[in-house]
Enzyme design. Structure first.
Site, PDB file in Angstrom:
ATOM      1  N   ASP A   1      57.977  18.650  65.578  1.00 25.91           N
ATOM      2  CA  ASP A   1      56.792  19.514  65.533  1.00 25.91           C
ATOM      3  C   ASP A   1      57.154  20.939  65.104  1.00 25.91           C
ATOM      4  O   ASP A   1      56.398  21.590  64.387  1.00 25.91           O
ATOM      5  CB  ASP A   1      56.098  19.559  66.902  1.00 25.91           C
ATOM      6  CG  ASP A   1      55.224  18.334  67.139  1.00 25.91           C
ATOM      7  OD1 ASP A   1      54.827  17.683  66.145  1.00 25.91           O
ATOM      8  OD2 ASP A   1      54.933  18.029  68.314  1.00 25.91           O
TER       9      ASP A   1
ATOM     10  N   ARG B   1      44.559  29.718  78.947  1.00 29.28           N
ATOM     11  CA  ARG B   1      43.564  29.868  80.025  1.00 29.28           C
ATOM     12  C   ARG B   1      44.264  29.846  81.379  1.00 29.28           C
ATOM     13  O   ARG B   1      43.750  30.386  82.348  1.00 29.28           O
ATOM     14  CB  ARG B   1      42.497  28.784  79.924  1.00 29.28           C
ATOM     15  CG  ARG B   1      43.021  27.372  80.112  1.00 29.28           C
ATOM     16  CD  ARG B   1      41.887  26.375  80.068  1.00 29.28           C
ATOM     17  NE  ARG B   1      42.407  25.001  80.101  1.00 29.28           N
ATOM     18  CZ  ARG B   1      41.642  23.932  79.968  1.00 29.28           C
ATOM     19  NH1 ARG B   1      40.349  24.060  79.786  1.00 29.28           N
ATOM     20  NH2 ARG B   1      42.177  22.731  80.021  1.00 29.28           N
TER      21      ARG B   1
ATOM     22  N   ALA C   1      52.564  21.267  72.116  1.00 29.84           N
ATOM     23  CA  ALA C   1      52.614  21.741  70.729  1.00 29.84           C
ATOM     24  C   ALA C   1      52.888  23.246  70.707  1.00 29.84           C
ATOM     25  O   ALA C   1      53.641  23.733  69.861  1.00 29.84           O
ATOM     26  CB  ALA C   1      51.308  21.420  70.020  1.00 29.84           C
TER      27      ALA C   1
ATOM     28  N   LEU D   1      46.302  23.996  64.533  1.00 36.25           N
ATOM     29  CA  LEU D   1      47.069  22.749  64.615  1.00 36.25           C
ATOM     30  C   LEU D   1      46.163  21.523  64.522  1.00 36.25           C
ATOM     31  O   LEU D   1      46.610  20.431  64.193  1.00 36.25           O
ATOM     32  CB  LEU D   1      47.864  22.699  65.926  1.00 36.25           C
ATOM     33  CG  LEU D   1      49.317  23.192  65.852  1.00 36.25           C
ATOM     34  CD1 LEU D   1      49.425  24.530  65.159  1.00 36.25           C
ATOM     35  CD2 LEU D   1      49.935  23.253  67.228  1.00 36.25           C
TER      36      LEU D   1
ATOM     37  N   LYS E   1      55.626  13.032  75.982  1.00 37.66           N
ATOM     38  CA  LYS E   1      56.606  13.860  75.259  1.00 37.66           C
ATOM     39  C   LYS E   1      57.688  14.466  76.162  1.00 37.66           C
ATOM     40  O   LYS E   1      58.805  14.697  75.717  1.00 37.66           O
ATOM     41  CB  LYS E   1      55.883  14.987  74.511  1.00 37.66           C
ATOM     42  CG  LYS E   1      55.167  14.516  73.262  1.00 37.66           C
ATOM     43  CD  LYS E   1      54.580  15.693  72.508  1.00 37.66           C
ATOM     44  CE  LYS E   1      53.972  15.242  71.200  1.00 37.66           C
ATOM     45  NZ  LYS E   1      53.464  16.331  70.383  1.00 37.66           N
TER      46      LYS E   1
ATOM     47  N   GLY F   1      47.154  28.668  73.636  1.00 37.92           N
ATOM     48  CA  GLY F   1      47.518  27.373  74.208  1.00 37.92           C
ATOM     49  C   GLY F   1      48.952  27.442  74.713  1.00 37.92           C
ATOM     50  O   GLY F   1      49.763  28.231  74.206  1.00 37.92           O
ATOM     51  N   ALA F   2      49.245  26.638  75.746  1.00 41.82           N
ATOM     52  CA  ALA F   2      50.605  26.646  76.298  1.00 41.82           C
ATOM     53  C   ALA F   2      51.070  25.241  76.614  1.00 41.82           C
ATOM     54  O   ALA F   2      51.872  25.015  77.505  1.00 41.82           O
ATOM     55  CB  ALA F   2      50.623  27.507  77.564  1.00 41.82           C
TER      56      ALA F   2
ATOM     57  N   GLY G   1      45.908  21.958  60.369  1.00 42.97           N
ATOM     58  CA  GLY G   1      46.972  21.150  60.983  1.00 42.97           C
ATOM     59  C   GLY G   1      47.450  19.983  60.140  1.00 42.97           C
ATOM     60  O   GLY G   1      48.476  19.374  60.438  1.00 42.97           O
TER      61      GLY G   1
ATOM     62  N   ASN H   1      59.164  14.359  70.306  1.00 44.20           N
ATOM     63  CA  ASN H   1      58.086  13.621  69.633  1.00 44.20           C
ATOM     64  C   ASN H   1      58.636  12.529  68.720  1.00 44.20           C
ATOM     65  O   ASN H   1      57.871  11.816  68.076  1.00 44.20           O
ATOM     66  CB  ASN H   1      57.164  14.567  68.847  1.00 44.20           C
ATOM     67  CG  ASN H   1      57.769  14.992  67.534  1.00 44.20           C
ATOM     68  OD1 ASN H   1      58.988  15.030  67.382  1.00 44.20           O
ATOM     69  ND2 ASN H   1      56.925  15.323  66.571  1.00 44.20           N
TER      70      ASN H   1
HETATM   71  P1  NAP Z   1      48.616  19.636  75.434  1.00 45.03           P
HETATM   72  O1  NAP Z   1      50.050  19.544  75.775  1.00 45.03           O
HETATM   73  O2  NAP Z   1      47.606  18.842  76.194  1.00 45.03           O
HETATM   74  O3  NAP Z   1      48.218  21.192  75.513  1.00 45.03           O
HETATM   75  C1  NAP Z   1      46.912  21.635  75.223  1.00 45.03           C
HETATM   76  C2  NAP Z   1      46.813  23.123  75.501  1.00 45.03           C
HETATM   77  O4  NAP Z   1      45.465  23.512  75.193  1.00 45.03           O
HETATM   78  C3  NAP Z   1      47.038  23.510  76.962  1.00 45.03           C
HETATM   79  O5  NAP Z   1      47.532  24.821  77.026  1.00 45.03           O
HETATM   80  C4  NAP Z   1      45.640  23.441  77.531  1.00 45.03           C
HETATM   81  O6  NAP Z   1      45.438  24.231  78.671  1.00 45.03           O
HETATM   82  C5  NAP Z   1      44.853  24.031  76.387  1.00 45.03           C
HETATM   83  N1  NAP Z   1      43.462  23.631  76.435  1.00 45.03           N
HETATM   84  C6  NAP Z   1      42.973  22.380  76.522  1.00 45.03           C
HETATM   85  N2  NAP Z   1      41.635  22.424  76.558  1.00 45.03           N
HETATM   86  C7  NAP Z   1      41.284  23.725  76.523  1.00 45.03           C
HETATM   87  C8  NAP Z   1      40.046  24.410  76.556  1.00 45.03           C
HETATM   88  N3  NAP Z   1      38.906  23.727  76.653  1.00 45.03           N
HETATM   89  N4  NAP Z   1      40.058  25.760  76.504  1.00 45.03           N
HETATM   90  C9  NAP Z   1      41.217  26.442  76.418  1.00 45.03           C
HETATM   91  N5  NAP Z   1      42.429  25.865  76.399  1.00 45.03           N
HETATM   92  C10 NAP Z   1      42.451  24.513  76.440  1.00 45.03           C
HETATM   93  O7  NAP Z   1      48.370  19.238  73.902  1.00 45.03           O
HETATM   94  P2  NAP Z   1      49.365  19.530  72.689  1.00 45.03           P
HETATM   95  O8  NAP Z   1      50.254  18.379  72.476  1.00 45.03           O
HETATM   96  O9  NAP Z   1      49.959  20.865  72.878  1.00 45.03           O
HETATM   97  O10 NAP Z   1      48.342  19.548  71.463  1.00 45.03           O
HETATM   98  C11 NAP Z   1      47.451  20.617  71.268  1.00 45.03           C
HETATM   99  C12 NAP Z   1      46.675  20.390  69.988  1.00 45.03           C
HETATM  100  O11 NAP Z   1      47.560  20.432  68.868  1.00 45.03           O
HETATM  101  C13 NAP Z   1      46.007  19.013  69.941  1.00 45.03           C
HETATM  102  O12 NAP Z   1      44.735  19.124  69.364  1.00 45.03           O
HETATM  103  C14 NAP Z   1      46.915  18.209  69.047  1.00 45.03           C
HETATM  104  O13 NAP Z   1      46.226  17.168  68.357  1.00 45.03           O
HETATM  105  C15 NAP Z   1      47.378  19.285  68.069  1.00 45.03           C
HETATM  106  N6  NAP Z   1      48.658  18.912  67.462  1.00 45.03           N
HETATM  107  C16 NAP Z   1      48.702  18.839  66.110  1.00 45.03           C
HETATM  108  C17 NAP Z   1      49.891  18.521  65.492  1.00 45.03           C
HETATM  109  C18 NAP Z   1      49.931  18.439  64.000  1.00 45.03           C
HETATM  110  O14 NAP Z   1      50.886  17.859  63.478  1.00 45.03           O
HETATM  111  N7  NAP Z   1      48.979  19.012  63.295  1.00 45.03           N
HETATM  112  C19 NAP Z   1      51.044  18.280  66.255  1.00 45.03           C
HETATM  113  C20 NAP Z   1      50.971  18.391  67.643  1.00 45.03           C
HETATM  114  C21 NAP Z   1      49.761  18.707  68.225  1.00 45.03           C
HETATM  115  P3  NAP Z   1      45.737  23.637  80.135  1.00 45.03           P
HETATM  116  O15 NAP Z   1      47.220  23.465  80.228  1.00 45.03           O
HETATM  117  O16 NAP Z   1      45.188  24.689  81.039  1.00 45.03           O
HETATM  118  O17 NAP Z   1      45.006  22.331  80.213  1.00 45.03           O
END
Ligand code: NAP
Length: 494
Positions: A328, A376, A356, A436, A292, A352-353, A459, A313
């Site tokens: 998004d 975290r 998304a 989400l 992304k 989360g950071a 989500g 995206n």
């Molecule tokens: P990403 O860029 O990988 O970010 C994930 C975030 O979650 C990061 O801040 C990460 O922390 C944190 N995290 C991961 N594992 C963790 C844990 N065990 N404990 C605490 N924090 C944790 O992923 P993303 O694209 O943002 O997506 C996040 C979620 O949203 C996913 O499940 C995705 O499927 C969902 N999503 C849904 C939609 C929808 O349309 N519904 C759209 C986009 C995303 P670190 O940086 O420290 O690893």
């Protein structure tokens, strides 16, 4: 043509499999090598009866396990010769390996095939194998080779350009990264695309079910002018996007297909498939983890919100020119607006950071919410807060928020299914919980939130809303959301 491969240990099981396969098959490939033994006396009358009721073709394959071509059991040369002498009584077409000198008689079509199960040869080796097979007496040449990355599939894909009026080609890249060749191949001249009768019965890596090829991708009746869209990501095997977008294209009457593109090497993907010579009419892309952010450097234009979010995206491709968007943020805010038409001054927390979280933060801050970000990794949440003009914090007992959002993968089906990123104390004074994660529908976080009397949003609604926006960007038309919803629900319930 969709070719469904069937395997069975016994003749009676095989006949059952044939009957189960015929719904979506133009051709049924019978893997006679999967039978413990081939008994023509039993098989011929049973096959005669089956073929009277099947308008398509039956294709006979009898591969030895010895020889590296993926057979089910060891076969001697004599066994193979004996089989091919009489096999025309069972099938219309045959598929034989390169080492068979005597072309079997009595078939309408003879396919010569070669498989590279563990690698993708380069173009020179690929063409040499093709030439050898082609010169050894056959009507069609089939080559299947393993692709570990989408871009590796190019040598086998290019074989399709060698189709002539007298020589058919079947070119398949195996593995998840090669799945697209099974979907787009027929539109570009591949005589057959191989399918599994169901999810449990695949006979080659990356094989798709006949049902999906026929009803989701609708591979029949496509041609080189069919517009191609796809999702690029590190792992596309769990993506819902093909189901949602193909349903929208079908409902809207577009001759367009949406295909999984499992890409690791973005550079080669853009150079060879978007701007190169692969010959696919690529019109748009969904972009997912991990591309992304990295994809931005390849774009010619960037929509304003995507620039501010710092992630893309969605890509629209106009004559090789790539424009990036981020749907998004819109997808996130749309379902929330049903509960909060005016978000000004409403306190919200995002956990989360990642990518998304950035889109959600942009959407909430733009809508005027008072936002706090928890992660975290405190450095990441502070950086995000600085960028979007909100607050970053560690969870403290006196924090109160009206809206709480989970933007981490915690709660997703799998090892972290029973976990939540949101501590109980944050929920005590909240009014709405928004996760989400969409698989499962009701995550641990949402269950906890319900127990605290909060309203909940999953989500799934965001997934649909962002996909609707993608369709608008690609086609200029608002798709029928109900159709997309139904397709996604059908896939999730399987
Ligand atoms: P990403 O860029 O990988 O970010 C994930 C975030 O979650 C990061 O801040 C990460 O922390 C944190 N995290 C991961 N594992 C963790 C844990 N065990 N404990 C605490 N924090 C944790 O992923 P993303 O694209 O943002 O997506 C996040 C979620 O949203 C996913 O499940 C995705 O499927 C969902 N999503 C849904 C939609 C929808 O349309 N519904 C759209 C986009 C995303 P670190 O940086 O420290 O690893």
């Amino acid at each position: 043509m969709i070719c469904v491969s069937v395997t069975a240990k016994t003749a009676s099981e095989l006949i059952e499999q044939l009957n189960a396969a015929k719904e979506f098959a133009d051709v049924i490939e019978v893997r006679f090598d999967s039978l413990a033994s081939v008994d023509f006396e039993t098989l011929v009358p049973a096959f005669d009866e089956f073929r009277r009721g099947f308008p398509g073709k039956v294709l006979a394959t009898f591969r030895p396990a010895n020889g590296g071509q993926g057979g089910f059991r060891e076969l001697t040369r004599e066994e193979r010769s004996e089989f091919w002498r009489d096999a025309h009584m069972l099938a219309d077409w045959c598929d034989i390996e390169a080492d068979i000198d005597q072309v079997p008689q009595g078939f309408d079509k003879v396919i010569r095939s070669h498989h590279f199960f563990d690698r993708m040869p380069d173009g020179t080796e690929m063409n040499a194998v093709f030439d050898k097979l082609s010169a050894s007496g056959c009507d069609a040449v089939k080559i299947a080779a393993q692709a570990d990355d989408f871009v590796d599939s190019l040598p086998v894909w290019k074989l399709l350009s060698r189709t002539t009026t007298v020589k058919n080609v079947i070119a398949i890249a195996m593995g998840e990264a090669g799945k697209w060749t099974r979907i787009v191949g027929p539109a570009h001249g591949s005589l057959l695309t191989y399918a599994a009768p169901d999810r449990e019965s695949t006979t080659a890596p990356g094989q798709i079910t006949a049902n999906d090829l026929a009803t989701v991708y609708r591979v029949s009746g496509r041609n080189r002018d069919t517009k191609i869209y796809g999702i690029i990501g590190g792992n596309t095997s769990y993506s819902m996007s093909p189901y949602i977008h193909n349903a929208a294209f079908t409902n809207g009457g577009f001759d367009s297909m949406f295909v999984p593109f499992q890409v690791a090497d973005l550079d080669r993907f853009v150079n060879e498939f978007v701007r190169g010579t692969a010959g696919i009419d690529l019109r748009g892309l969904s972009v997912t983890i991990p591309h992304k952010v990295d994809v931005i450097k390849y774009l010619d234009d960037l929509d304003d919100s995507a620039r501010k979010i710092g992630a893309v995206n969605t890509i629209r491709i106009d004559a090789g020119r790539m424009t990036g968007f981020n749907t998004d943020a819109d997808g996130f805010i749309k379902p929330l607006r049903e509960h909060y038409p005016d978000l000004r001054g409403v306190s919200a927390a995002i956990f989360g950071a990642g990518g998304a979280a950035r889109a959600c933060a942009y959407a909430l801050v733009t809508a005027g919410a008072e936002l706090t970000v928890f992660a975290r990794n405190a450095e990441k949440s502070r950086a995000l807060a600085r960028e979007f003009g909100c607050r970053a914090a560690m969870v403290a007992s006196d924090d109160t928020f009206e809206i709480v959002v989970n933007a981490t993968p915690l709660g997703t089906t799998g090892p972290h299914e029973n976990e939540s990123s949101v501590p109980d104390k944050v929920m005590r004074s909240a009014k709405l919980a928004y996760d989400l994660v969409y698989n499962p529908f009701e995550t641990r976080f949402l269950k906890d939130a319900k127990a605290h009397g909060l309203k909940t949003l999953g989500g799934f609604e965001m997934l649909l809303a962002q996909a609707v926006r993608q369709q608008e960007i690609w086609t200029g038309v608002t798709p029928d959301e109900g159709t997309m919803r139904e397709a996604a629900l059908a896939k999730l319930s399987r």
